[in-house]
Design an enzyme around this catalytic site. Structure first.
Site, PDB file in Angstrom:
ATOM      1  N   ASP A 195       0.828  -1.213   0.076  1.00  0.00           N
ATOM      2  CA  ASP A 195      -0.086  -0.006  -0.019  1.00  0.00           C
ATOM      3  C   ASP A 195       0.826   1.294   0.078  1.00  0.00           C
ATOM      4  O   ASP A 195       1.961   1.424   0.133  1.00  0.00           O
ATOM      5  CB  ASP A 195      -1.027  -0.066   1.267  1.00  0.00           C
ATOM      6  CG  ASP A 195      -0.461  -0.624   2.473  1.00  0.00           C
ATOM      7  OD1 ASP A 195       0.914  -0.562   2.660  1.00  0.00           O
ATOM      8  OD2 ASP A 195      -1.225  -1.122   3.310  1.00  0.00           O
ATOM      9  N   HIS A 208      -7.418  -4.982  10.143  1.00  0.00           N
ATOM     10  CA  HIS A 208      -7.209  -4.612   8.864  1.00  0.00           C
ATOM     11  C   HIS A 208      -5.795  -5.249   8.264  1.00  0.00           C
ATOM     12  O   HIS A 208      -4.828  -5.517   9.074  1.00  0.00           O
ATOM     13  CB  HIS A 208      -7.094  -3.124   8.424  1.00  0.00           C
ATOM     14  CG  HIS A 208      -5.941  -2.311   8.985  1.00  0.00           C
ATOM     15  ND1 HIS A 208      -6.134  -0.958   9.115  1.00  0.00           N
ATOM     16  CD2 HIS A 208      -4.464  -2.688   8.999  1.00  0.00           C
ATOM     17  CE1 HIS A 208      -4.807  -0.556   9.415  1.00  0.00           C
ATOM     18  NE2 HIS A 208      -4.095  -1.478   9.453  1.00  0.00           N
ATOM     19  N   GLU A 268      -9.678  -2.105   5.254  1.00  0.00           N
ATOM     20  CA  GLU A 268     -10.297  -1.801   6.396  1.00  0.00           C
ATOM     21  C   GLU A 268     -11.643  -2.803   6.657  1.00  0.00           C
ATOM     22  O   GLU A 268     -12.171  -3.182   5.627  1.00  0.00           O
ATOM     23  CB  GLU A 268     -10.685  -0.314   6.688  1.00  0.00           C
ATOM     24  CG  GLU A 268      -9.560   0.603   6.192  1.00  0.00           C
ATOM     25  CD  GLU A 268      -8.860   0.767   7.361  1.00  0.00           C
ATOM     26  OE1 GLU A 268      -8.763  -0.237   8.422  1.00  0.00           O
ATOM     27  OE2 GLU A 268      -8.112   1.835   7.644  1.00  0.00           O
ATOM     28  N   ASN A 322      -7.707  -2.827  14.494  1.00  0.00           N
ATOM     29  CA  ASN A 322      -9.043  -3.181  13.820  1.00  0.00           C
ATOM     30  C   ASN A 322      -9.058  -4.630  13.167  1.00  0.00           C
ATOM     31  O   ASN A 322     -10.047  -4.888  12.474  1.00  0.00           O
ATOM     32  CB  ASN A 322      -9.715  -2.006  13.113  1.00  0.00           C
ATOM     33  CG  ASN A 322      -9.008  -1.575  12.005  1.00  0.00           C
ATOM     34  OD1 ASN A 322      -7.992  -2.520  11.484  1.00  0.00           O
ATOM     35  ND2 ASN A 322      -9.411  -0.778  11.369  1.00  0.00           N
TER      36      ASN A 322
END
Ligand code: F6R
Length: 261
Positions: free
Chosen positions: A85, A158, A163, A156
Site C-alpha cells: 500500500d 485490517h 479496512e 481493527n
C-alpha cells in the site's frame, strides 16, 4: 541467533500460528524463511517474488535481512517485490511515504534491482486509479505471483489497508482509511490532520492469491485482532479473519500478541 518457537497450534484455531518469546525472535525466524526461499530460487535460476508491508511490525525483519546481506552475502538480485500500500495522495519523495520507508528500511541497503521494486503510486490521477489497480495486480501475476506475502495487522484487524467491510474478492484499489488507522499512524506525521484520508492498497483478493502468507503481530494491542482472526468465524468485519480461506497462511506472533489465544 536461532529463533525458538514457544508453541504452535491449538485444536480450535482456524489459522496455524507460531508464538515467539519476543518480536525480535519472531522477526529473525521470518527473515530466515525468506532467505531460505531466496537462496532456493537462486539455485534453480528463478526469481523470488515477495509481497512486503510497511509499519513498525516488519522493521526488525528488514534489519535482519540487511544483516544477512552484509554479513552473510545474501543477495537480492533475484528478488522482485510488491508493496501492499501507499497513502493517497502521496509523493514518493515525501518522508511520510511508504516509498521512502521501504528505501530507508530495506532497498537502499541491499543489492535489489531498482526495476524489480514495486510500491503503489500515490501520484496517479484519481480517474486513472481503477485501471492502475488492475495493472498492479496484473504485474504481480505476470511476475509469477507472490511467493511469500508478509502482512502486519491493524488493531481493527485490517490487512494492507483493507479496512473492516472490505470484500474478500477485492483487488488493488483506492480506499478510505478508518479513523482508528489514521490515529494509529499519526505518529509519523506532525498532526493527525496531516495523515491522508485515503490510500491505494492491494485487495484481499490480491493477497489471497499469494502462494504463502505470513502475518506478523507483536504486542498486547494486537491480541484482540489476532484472537478474532484465528479463533472466530471468518467475517469481512475482521479482514484478517478472511485469511482462514488460504491453505498456506501462518501467524507469527510474540507472547503479548498471543494473550487471548
Ligand atoms: C502497512 C500495512 C498495514 C500495517 C498495519 C500494522 O503496509 O499494510 O496493514 O501492517 O497497520 O501497522 P504497524 O506494524 O505499524 O502496527
Amino acid at each position: 541467533m536461532m529463533a525458538r518457537t514457544l508453541n504452535t497450534n491449538l485444536i480450535s484455531n482456524k489459522i496455524p500460528y507460531e508464538i515467539y518469546e519476543s518480536s525480535k525472535q519472531g522477526a529473525i525466524a521470518v527473515a530466515q524463511m525468506i532467505a531460505t526461499l531466496i537462496k532456493e530460487k537462486q539455485r534453480v535460476g528463478e526469481n523470488c517474488v515477495l509481497g512486503l508491508a510497511t509499519g513498525s511490525t516488519p522493521e526488525p525483519m528488514y534489519a535482519e535481512l540487511i544483516r544477512m546481506h552484509k554479513e552473510e552475502g545474501l543477495s537480492f538480485k533475484n528478488v522482485i517485490t510488491f508493496n501492499l500500500d501507499e497513502y493517497y495522495p502521496m509523493k514518493p519523495e515525501s518522508s511520510q511515504s511508504y516509498h521512502y520507508f521501504m528505501e530507508k528500511q530495506l532497498f537502499a541497503h541491499v543489492d535489489i534491482k531498482e526495476e524489480n521494486v514495486h510500491v503503489p503510486d500515490g501520484t496517479i490521477q484519481e480517474n486513472d486509479i481503477k485501471e492502475y489497480g488492475a495493472s498492479y495486480d496484473k504485474q504481480i501475476a505476470d511476475a509469477g505471483g507472490i511467493d511469500i506475502q508478509i502482512l502486519g495487522i491493524g488493531n481493527n484487524g485490517h490487512i494492507g489497508f483493507n479496512e473492516p467491510g472490505a470484500s474478500r474478492y477485492s483487488g488493488t484499489r483506492l480506499i478510505t482509511l478508518d479513523e482508528n488507522t489514521r490515529e494509529a499512524n499519526a505518529r509519523n506525521f506532525s498532526h493527525l490532520e496531516e495523515v491522508p484520508y485515503r490510500a491505494i492498497t492491494m485487495g484481499i483478493g490480491s493477497i489471497l492469491k499469494s502462494k504463502k502468507i505470513m502475518l506478523l503481530a507483536w504486542g498486547d494491542k494486537k491480541a484482540d485482532a489476532v484472537q478474532k482472526s484465528i479463533l472466530e468465524e471468518a467475517t469481512e468485519s475482521v479482514p484478517a479473519s478472511l485469511l482462514q480461506a488460504h491453505n498456506n497462511c501462518v501467524f507469527i506472533i510474540d507472547t503479548a500478541a498471543s494473550r487471548l489465544l
